[in-house]
Design a protein around this motif. Structure first.
Motif, mmCIF file in Angstrom:
data_model
loop_
_atom_site.group_PDB
_atom_site.id
_atom_site.type_symbol
_atom_site.label_atom_id
_atom_site.label_comp_id
_atom_site.label_asym_id
_atom_site.label_seq_id
_atom_site.Cartn_x
_atom_site.Cartn_y
_atom_site.Cartn_z
ATOM 1 N N ALA A 1 0.701 -1.008 -0.152
ATOM 2 C CA ALA A 1 -0.033 -0.233 -0.112
ATOM 3 C C ALA A 1 0.946 1.871 0.261
ATOM 4 N N LEU A 2 2.247 1.660 0.468
ATOM 5 C CA LEU A 2 2.991 2.286 0.801
ATOM 6 C C LEU A 2 3.211 2.749 -0.708
ATOM 7 N N ALA A 3 3.840 1.533 -1.049
ATOM 8 C CA ALA A 3 4.848 2.014 -2.150
ATOM 9 C C ALA A 3 4.087 2.061 -3.215
ATOM 10 N N ASN A 4 2.857 2.007 -3.088
ATOM 11 C CA ASN A 4 1.642 2.307 -4.449
ATOM 12 C C ASN A 4 2.151 3.984 -4.230
ATOM 13 N N GLU A 5 1.791 4.296 -2.979
ATOM 14 C CA GLU A 5 1.561 5.433 -3.073
ATOM 15 C C GLU A 5 2.714 6.755 -2.874
ATOM 16 N N TRP A 6 3.737 5.810 -2.944
ATOM 17 C CA TRP A 6 5.290 6.378 -2.270
ATOM 18 C C TRP A 6 6.514 6.632 -3.496
ATOM 19 N N ALA A 7 5.909 5.603 -4.426
ATOM 20 C CA ALA A 7 7.287 4.920 -5.496
ATOM 21 C C ALA A 7 7.430 6.422 -6.404
ATOM 22 N N ALA A 8 6.822 6.834 -6.848
ATOM 23 C CA ALA A 8 6.951 7.647 -7.602
ATOM 24 C C ALA A 8 7.411 9.128 -7.151
ATOM 25 N N ASN B 1 11.019 4.489 -1.528
ATOM 26 C CA ASN B 1 10.861 2.564 -2.214
ATOM 27 C C ASN B 1 10.554 1.780 -0.713
ATOM 28 N N VAL B 2 9.777 1.427 -0.326
ATOM 29 C CA VAL B 2 9.289 0.771 0.478
ATOM 30 C C VAL B 2 8.868 -0.542 -0.100
ATOM 31 N N ASN B 3 9.766 -1.965 1.327
ATOM 32 C CA ASN B 3 9.813 -3.150 0.296
ATOM 33 C C ASN B 3 9.764 -3.446 1.693
ATOM 34 N N ALA B 4 9.952 -5.138 1.843
ATOM 35 C CA ALA B 4 10.123 -5.640 2.795
ATOM 36 C C ALA B 4 10.997 -6.916 2.753
ATOM 37 N N ILE B 5 11.429 -7.867 3.986
ATOM 38 C CA ILE B 5 12.614 -8.840 3.990
ATOM 39 C C ILE B 5 11.624 -9.778 4.867
ATOM 40 N N VAL C 1 21.570 -4.773 2.993
ATOM 41 C CA VAL C 1 21.652 -3.205 2.215
ATOM 42 C C VAL C 1 21.430 -3.544 0.964
ATOM 43 N N PHE C 2 20.488 -4.649 0.323
ATOM 44 C CA PHE C 2 20.389 -3.903 -1.212
ATOM 45 C C PHE C 2 19.407 -3.162 -1.201
ATOM 46 N N LEU C 3 17.889 -3.446 -0.272
ATOM 47 C CA LEU C 3 17.282 -2.633 -0.567
ATOM 48 C C LEU C 3 17.275 -0.966 -0.073
ATOM 49 N N SER C 4 17.830 -1.265 1.112
ATOM 50 C CA SER C 4 18.692 0.811 1.455
ATOM 51 C C SER C 4 19.705 0.839 0.933
ATOM 52 N N SER C 5 20.107 0.747 -0.454
ATOM 53 C CA SER C 5 21.041 1.411 -1.407
ATOM 54 C C SER C 5 20.206 1.627 -2.567
ATOM 55 N N SER C 6 21.086 2.286 -3.291
ATOM 56 C CA SER C 6 21.218 2.266 -5.031
ATOM 57 C C SER C 6 20.343 1.645 -5.505
ATOM 58 N N ALA C 7 21.125 -0.067 -5.463
ATOM 59 C CA ALA C 7 20.485 -0.611 -5.993
ATOM 60 C C ALA C 7 19.302 -1.439 -6.239
ATOM 61 N N SER C 8 19.035 -1.168 -5.920
ATOM 62 C CA SER C 8 17.009 -1.601 -5.233
ATOM 63 C C SER C 8 16.281 -0.258 -5.577
ATOM 64 N N ASP C 9 16.924 0.819 -6.314
ATOM 65 C CA ASP C 9 15.834 1.812 -6.406
ATOM 66 C C ASP C 9 14.854 1.898 -7.637
ATOM 67 N N TYR C 10 14.729 1.026 -8.398
ATOM 68 C CA TYR C 10 13.658 0.420 -9.245
ATOM 69 C C TYR C 10 12.829 -0.688 -8.347
ATOM 70 N N VAL C 11 12.844 -0.697 -6.745
ATOM 71 C CA VAL C 11 11.837 -2.047 -6.861
ATOM 72 C C VAL C 11 11.687 -1.276 -5.841
ATOM 73 N N ASN C 12 10.326 -2.007 -5.800
ATOM 74 C CA ASN C 12 8.881 -0.804 -4.859
ATOM 75 C C ASN C 12 7.866 -2.521 -4.253
ATOM 76 N N GLY C 13 7.144 -2.506 -3.243
ATOM 77 C CA GLY C 13 6.433 -2.947 -2.547
ATOM 78 C C GLY C 13 6.962 -4.261 -2.615
ATOM 79 N N VAL C 14 7.868 -5.094 -2.906
ATOM 80 C CA VAL C 14 7.785 -6.215 -3.046
ATOM 81 C C VAL C 14 8.551 -7.361 -1.013
ATOM 82 N N VAL C 15 7.885 -8.331 -0.931
ATOM 83 C CA VAL C 15 8.207 -9.023 -0.410
ATOM 84 C C VAL C 15 9.199 -9.742 -0.288
#
Length: 253
Positions: free
Chosen positions: A171-178, A182-186, A229-243
């Motif tokens: 839900a947060l990724a849908n609103e904030w990705a644009a 980036n909002v994701n989960a592990i 580290v991946f989800l915190s870094s620039s490497a994941s800039d196009y990763v949104n809403g992933v668990v």
């Protein structure tokens, strides 16, 4: 390529940082270059293990105490965090579990687990995320669970809360990705921490769990380091809403 994962100059907040998965996450982020704000209800003001590891990595550490079961305390924490200056990374890791059969799972257990595992996560994400949105950048990571996908046994409140974390992530990724956030989960698999001690101490459950894990072992807290580290870094800039499961192959079995 290595600069994709460089967190130098960034500030990361990790809740539940005193031990277990949160401790490993904080250390991993510090080793990648981030300064760390550690949060826990019983975190020592100075001299904690997480502080020691962060300082060994050459980064700054700030200790904050907050009881995630106390809504007012969570709001105070959010104000403290925003007052520290720009928060670049928010790791919503703090959580709890209560084991009781559904027929005996009291309202009090349910309310406590939901407050810690879901409501506090939303409040912190909303308050810190609002500032990230205003700046046009930020990373929010939740600690979900295998029970974001499955129902578990005798942990109805935990399963419901972690399923809620997965939904909140999307839900947060849908609103904030644009808007640059980036909002994701592990979703950790069966990790050898205090929360799973009862399972590891039960010979039958321990054997059954190990038989289901393709990797053939319980996970270690530091197995979460790379994903964090991946989800915190620039490497994941196009990763949104992933668990993202880190589970030794459990869900693929």
């Amino acid at each position: 390529m290595t600069t994709l994962f460089d967190l130098s100059g960034r500030t990361a907040v990790v809740t539940g940082a005193r031990r277990g998965i949160g401790l490993a996450m904080a250390e991993a982020l510090a080793r990648a270059g981030a300064d760390i704000v550690g949060v826990s209800a019983r975190l020592e003001p100075s001299g904690s293990e997480v502080e020691r590891r962060v300082r060994v990595a050459g980064r700054r550490f700030t200790a904050l105490r907050a009881d995630l079961a106390d809504r007012a305390a969570v709001h105070r924490l959010a104000r403290e965090l925003n007052a520290l200056g720009p928060i670049d990374i928010l790791v919503n890791n703090g959580g709890t579990i209560a084991r009781a059969p559904a027929a005996d799972h009291s309202d009090e257990l349910w309310d406590h687990v939901m407050e810690v595992n879901l409501t506090s996560q939303f409040v912190l994400s909303r308050e810190v995320g609002r500032e990230m949105v205003a700046r046009g950048q930020g990373k929010i990571i939740f600690t979900a669970s295998l029970l974001s996908f499955q129902g578990g046994i005798t942990v109805p409140g935990y399963a419901a809360s972690k399923s809620g974390v997965a939904g909140l992530t999307k839900a947060l990724a849908n609103e904030w990705a644009a808007l640059g956030v980036n909002v994701n989960a592990i979703a950790p698999g069966y990790i050898a921490t205090d929360n799973t001690q009862a399972l590891r101490d039960d010979p039958g459950r321990n054997e059954a769990i190990l038989a289901r894990i393709p990797a053939g072992r319980w996970g270690r807290a530091d197995d979460l380091a790379g994903a964090t580290v991946f989800l915190s870094s620039s490497a994941s800039d196009y990763v949104n809403g992933v668990v993202l499961p880190v589970d030794g192959g459990w869900l693929g079995r």
